[in-house]
Each structure stands twice: as structure tokens, then as C-alpha cells.
Design a protein around this motif. Structure first.
Motif, PDB file in Angstrom:
ATOM      1  N   ARG A  81       0.975  -1.193   0.058  1.00  0.00           N
ATOM      2  CA  ARG A  81       0.007   0.186  -0.088  1.00  0.00           C
ATOM      3  C   ARG A  81       0.755   1.297  -0.056  1.00  0.00           C
ATOM      4  O   ARG A  81       0.583   2.348  -0.698  1.00  0.00           O
ATOM      5  N   ASP A  82       1.963   1.143   0.937  1.00  0.00           N
ATOM      6  CA  ASP A  82       2.674   2.280   0.848  1.00  0.00           C
ATOM      7  C   ASP A  82       3.428   2.443  -0.499  1.00  0.00           C
ATOM      8  O   ASP A  82       3.676   3.778  -0.883  1.00  0.00           O
ATOM      9  N   ALA A  83       4.019   1.722  -1.120  1.00  0.00           N
ATOM     10  CA  ALA A  83       4.565   1.667  -2.405  1.00  0.00           C
ATOM     11  C   ALA A  83       3.607   2.199  -3.550  1.00  0.00           C
ATOM     12  O   ALA A  83       3.990   3.011  -4.367  1.00  0.00           O
ATOM     13  N   ILE A  84       2.251   1.598  -3.371  1.00  0.00           N
ATOM     14  CA  ILE A  84       1.283   2.175  -4.479  1.00  0.00           C
ATOM     15  C   ILE A  84       1.098   3.600  -4.141  1.00  0.00           C
ATOM     16  O   ILE A  84       1.057   4.503  -5.129  1.00  0.00           O
ATOM     17  N   GLU A  85       0.986   4.142  -2.926  1.00  0.00           N
ATOM     18  CA  GLU A  85       0.734   5.416  -2.649  1.00  0.00           C
ATOM     19  C   GLU A  85       1.909   6.529  -3.208  1.00  0.00           C
ATOM     20  O   GLU A  85       1.815   7.511  -3.419  1.00  0.00           O
ATOM     21  N   ALA A  86       3.191   5.797  -2.991  1.00  0.00           N
ATOM     22  CA  ALA A  86       4.282   6.507  -3.378  1.00  0.00           C
ATOM     23  C   ALA A  86       4.738   6.367  -5.043  1.00  0.00           C
ATOM     24  O   ALA A  86       5.542   7.070  -5.196  1.00  0.00           O
ATOM     25  N   GLY A  87       3.970   5.532  -5.502  1.00  0.00           N
ATOM     26  CA  GLY A  87       4.098   5.733  -6.829  1.00  0.00           C
ATOM     27  C   GLY A  87       5.234   4.764  -7.251  1.00  0.00           C
ATOM     28  O   GLY A  87       5.426   4.586  -8.537  1.00  0.00           O
ATOM     29  N   THR A  88       5.636   3.872  -6.616  1.00  0.00           N
ATOM     30  CA  THR A  88       6.641   2.945  -6.752  1.00  0.00           C
ATOM     31  C   THR A  88       6.098   1.556  -7.036  1.00  0.00           C
ATOM     32  O   THR A  88       6.985   0.545  -7.552  1.00  0.00           O
ATOM     33  N   ALA A  89       5.020   1.084  -6.809  1.00  0.00           N
ATOM     34  CA  ALA A  89       4.510  -0.236  -7.245  1.00  0.00           C
ATOM     35  C   ALA A  89       3.324   0.080  -7.982  1.00  0.00           C
ATOM     36  O   ALA A  89       2.617   1.042  -8.158  1.00  0.00           O
ATOM     37  N   ASP A 139       9.814  -7.653 -11.017  1.00  0.00           N
ATOM     38  CA  ASP A 139       9.225  -6.927 -12.298  1.00  0.00           C
ATOM     39  C   ASP A 139       7.681  -7.111 -12.256  1.00  0.00           C
ATOM     40  O   ASP A 139       6.946  -6.222 -12.724  1.00  0.00           O
ATOM     41  N   GLY A 140       7.051  -7.806 -11.307  1.00  0.00           N
ATOM     42  CA  GLY A 140       5.486  -7.654 -11.253  1.00  0.00           C
ATOM     43  C   GLY A 140       5.044  -6.673 -10.292  1.00  0.00           C
ATOM     44  O   GLY A 140       4.267  -6.202 -10.604  1.00  0.00           O
ATOM     45  N   VAL A 141       5.848  -6.199  -9.446  1.00  0.00           N
ATOM     46  CA  VAL A 141       5.223  -5.227  -8.608  1.00  0.00           C
ATOM     47  C   VAL A 141       5.769  -3.791  -8.733  1.00  0.00           C
ATOM     48  O   VAL A 141       4.948  -2.731  -8.474  1.00  0.00           O
ATOM     49  N   ARG A 142       6.903  -3.644  -9.574  1.00  0.00           N
ATOM     50  CA  ARG A 142       7.401  -2.319  -9.900  1.00  0.00           C
ATOM     51  C   ARG A 142       6.435  -1.492 -10.908  1.00  0.00           C
ATOM     52  O   ARG A 142       5.932  -2.038 -11.710  1.00  0.00           O
ATOM     53  N   ALA A 143       6.354  -0.363 -10.350  1.00  0.00           N
ATOM     54  CA  ALA A 143       5.430   0.780 -11.124  1.00  0.00           C
ATOM     55  C   ALA A 143       6.158   0.708 -12.612  1.00  0.00           C
ATOM     56  O   ALA A 143       7.187   0.810 -13.005  1.00  0.00           O
ATOM     57  N   ARG A 144       4.989   0.744 -13.601  1.00  0.00           N
ATOM     58  CA  ARG A 144       5.316   0.876 -15.020  1.00  0.00           C
ATOM     59  C   ARG A 144       5.427   2.509 -15.511  1.00  0.00           C
ATOM     60  O   ARG A 144       4.836   3.134 -14.904  1.00  0.00           O
ATOM     61  N   PRO A 145       6.471   2.816 -16.228  1.00  0.00           N
ATOM     62  CA  PRO A 145       6.633   3.918 -16.678  1.00  0.00           C
ATOM     63  C   PRO A 145       5.373   4.427 -17.598  1.00  0.00           C
ATOM     64  O   PRO A 145       4.895   3.649 -18.266  1.00  0.00           O
ATOM     65  N   SER A 146       4.922   5.443 -17.218  1.00  0.00           N
ATOM     66  CA  SER A 146       3.769   6.183 -18.059  1.00  0.00           C
ATOM     67  C   SER A 146       4.159   6.506 -19.526  1.00  0.00           C
ATOM     68  O   SER A 146       5.092   7.251 -19.911  1.00  0.00           O
TER      69      SER A 146
END
Length: 146
Positions: A81-89, A139-146
Motif C-alpha cells: 500500500r505504501d509503495a502504491i501511494e508513493a508511486g513505486t508499485a 518485475d511484477g510489483v514495480r510501477a510501469r513508466p507512463s
């Protein structure tokens, strides 16, 4: 008595996991550190790990192990959750589902080392499979570049 044994096993596991979660780093580093500690626990305390991976068929023990597992998985979900909020996941991943999937996947990989049939893996193959698991997680959790 079986419930007490399972609870002791979970408390021993918690020592490994809490140390992994307490360390800083990116979500990928924290998740992989937790996975590494989970594997280390399985190697160093195989009997305790087996109790957690396959609890005794006693309702009280089953529910207690499930509750303690949910508690540990909630910590991993919080990291997600923290990573999603930070934009890294990846924001499309459900943190609770990710935590449960990672836990179940790693249990399956580790369990291959206990098999008595031709699907059994040795330490070298277990290490290789863990490296594959780690690459897939990163690779699966890392945020994808927009």
C-alpha cells in the motif's frame, strides 16, 4: 497442545519476518528481504515451517495459524500500500491479494524440497527457483513508466 506448537512456530517465524520488515529500502528490496527471511526460516527451522505450511488438522490450530498468517501477510500488504501511494508499485495490484499470492507461491516453491517423488528439488535448484521468484516479484510489483 498442537495449537501451542503452531503458535510457537509462528512466533519463531515472526522474529525472522519482523527483522526483514524493519529494514528500509524500496518495496522491491523489502519484499525480497522478507521472502529471503521466509526461506531462511524454512531452512533453519524445517519442522516449524512445515507446521505453518501444513497445520495440524485440528480446528483450533488451523484457525490460529490462519489468523497469525493473516497478521503477517497484513504487514506485507501494508508495504505494498505504501509503495502504491508513493508511486513505486503498480496501482492496479490489490495489496492484500499480492501478499497472499507471494506467501502461497513461496510456500509452494519451498515445499518442492520436501517431496519424496521425482518433483523433489535439491538445494541448488531451490536456490535457482528462488532467484526466479525474486526476479518475477521485482518485475511484477514495480510501477510501469507512463
Amino acid at each position: 497442545m498442537l495449537t501451542a506448537v503452531a503458535e510457537l512456530a509462528m512466533e519463531e517465524n515472526r522474529v525472522y519476518m519482523d527483522a526483514a520488515y524493519a529494514a528500509g529500502g524500496s518495496v522491491e528490496e523489502r519484499v525480497l528481504r522478507a521472502a529471503s527471511e521466509y526461506l531462511r526460516f524454512a531452512r533453519e527451522r524445517p519442522d516449524e515451517f512445515r507446521i505453518l505450511a501444513n497445520p495440524p488438522d485440528e480446528p483450533e490450530a488451523l484457525e490460529r495459524v490462519a489468523a497469525l498468517t493473516r497478521e503477517q501477510n497484513a504487514t506485507l500488504a501494508g508495504i505494498m500500500r505504501d509503495a502504491i501511494e508513493a508511486g513505486t508499485a503498480r496501482p492496479d495490484l490489490d495489496p492484500d491479494r499480492v501478499a497472499t499470492t507471494l506467501w502461497a507461491s513461496l510456500n509452494g516453491v519451498i515445499a518442492l524440497a520436501w517431496r519424496s517423488d521425482s518433483l523433489r528439488v535439491d538445494e541448488e535448484e531451490l536456490n535457482a527457483m528462488f532467484a526466479t521468484f525474486a526476479a518475477m516479484v521485482g518485475d511484477g510489483v514495480r510501477a510501469r513508466p507512463s
